[in-house]
Write a protein that holds these residues in place. Sequence first.
Motif, PDB file in Angstrom:
ATOM      1  N   ARG A  39      33.040  79.584  57.415  1.00 36.49           N
ATOM      2  CA  ARG A  39      34.121  79.911  56.915  1.00 36.49           C
ATOM      3  C   ARG A  39      34.954  79.100  56.597  1.00 36.49           C
ATOM      4  NH1 ARG A  39      39.006  84.350  58.441  1.00 36.49           N
ATOM      5  NH2 ARG A  39      38.793  83.030  60.073  1.00 36.49           N
ATOM      6  N   TYR A  40      35.595  78.855  55.320  1.00 36.61           N
ATOM      7  CA  TYR A  40      36.632  77.852  54.984  1.00 36.61           C
ATOM      8  C   TYR A  40      37.670  78.479  54.468  1.00 36.61           C
ATOM      9  CZ  TYR A  40      39.050  73.978  53.387  1.00 36.61           C
ATOM     10  OH  TYR A  40      40.134  72.842  53.128  1.00 36.61           O
ATOM     11  N   THR A  41      38.959  78.283  54.845  1.00 35.94           N
ATOM     12  CA  THR A  41      39.884  79.051  54.084  1.00 35.94           C
ATOM     13  C   THR A  41      40.639  77.951  53.212  1.00 35.94           C
ATOM     14  OG1 THR A  41      40.377  80.497  55.908  1.00 35.94           O
ATOM     15  CG2 THR A  41      42.174  80.271  54.336  1.00 35.94           C
ATOM     16  N   VAL A  42      40.631  78.184  52.018  1.00 35.84           N
ATOM     17  CA  VAL A  42      41.384  77.318  51.048  1.00 35.84           C
ATOM     18  C   VAL A  42      42.766  77.786  50.761  1.00 35.84           C
ATOM     19  CG1 VAL A  42      41.643  76.890  48.592  1.00 35.84           C
ATOM     20  CG2 VAL A  42      39.240  77.144  49.670  1.00 35.84           C
ATOM     21  N   THR A  43      43.474  76.763  51.075  1.00 38.30           N
ATOM     22  CA  THR A  43      45.105  77.091  50.954  1.00 38.30           C
ATOM     23  C   THR A  43      45.819  76.395  49.723  1.00 38.30           C
ATOM     24  OG1 THR A  43      45.480  74.652  52.081  1.00 38.30           O
ATOM     25  CG2 THR A  43      45.421  76.838  53.557  1.00 38.30           C
ATOM     26  N   ASN A  44      47.208  76.607  49.460  1.00 39.62           N
ATOM     27  CA  ASN A  44      47.730  75.954  48.295  1.00 39.62           C
ATOM     28  C   ASN A  44      48.468  74.880  48.768  1.00 39.62           C
ATOM     29  OD1 ASN A  44      47.550  77.312  45.719  1.00 39.62           O
ATOM     30  ND2 ASN A  44      48.873  79.150  46.609  1.00 39.62           N
ATOM     31  N   PRO A  45      48.657  73.889  47.851  1.00 38.34           N
ATOM     32  CA  PRO A  45      48.276  73.910  46.602  1.00 38.34           C
ATOM     33  C   PRO A  45      46.664  73.525  46.291  1.00 38.34           C
ATOM     34  CG  PRO A  45      49.304  71.802  46.891  1.00 38.34           C
ATOM     35  CD  PRO A  45      49.490  72.856  48.175  1.00 38.34           C
TER      36      PRO A  45
END
Length: 184
Positions: free
Chosen positions: A38-44
């Motif tokens: 699992r990889y959590t994409v963050t902003n921006p």
Amino acid sequence: IPGDCVFTLTGFTSARLTNGVPSTNSSAGGAATTAYFRYTVTNPVARVQFEILNPTSDLTLVARNGSLPQFNQGLYDYISANPGTNNEFILVLTNSTPVGVTPGDWFLAAVNNSGNAAAYSIKATQWADSGQPILLTNPTLQGDSFCLSWNSLSGANYVVQAKVSLGDPDWTDVSGTITATDVV
């Protein structure tokens, strides 16, 4: 899978990936196996790439955005299935289809197709800049070589392609994968 970075749902376990940090893994021989991540994409975010690097057996990389990680080689958003021990690579931009990159969880699977023991690294990397459009700067002729520079993203992968004639229907790779180590 390291114990301090495991995500568990009923009947499902995945390792958490950290931006730009390869995770070294292996699978035992025998029946084909699948490891989940699992990889959590963050902003921006404007670009994310998922990679399997230096596999010792034939692996497939599968990616799915935002839903429970119940997927396989037939149920996914993106797949990279290069033959043999070639690296696997998936690039997702905000305007990619079938789904663009957005903040939230992405689930990955490293599928060992061979049934043989396999060692590999898996990596997820994101950028706030898409790196596009690619702009060539200072093309030069040095002896019998044509040298190119472009606006790169450190850690992003590039392949240079060419045509013998502008009328040729197909482009040909004239370089291997180039991983940028600097921003030009």
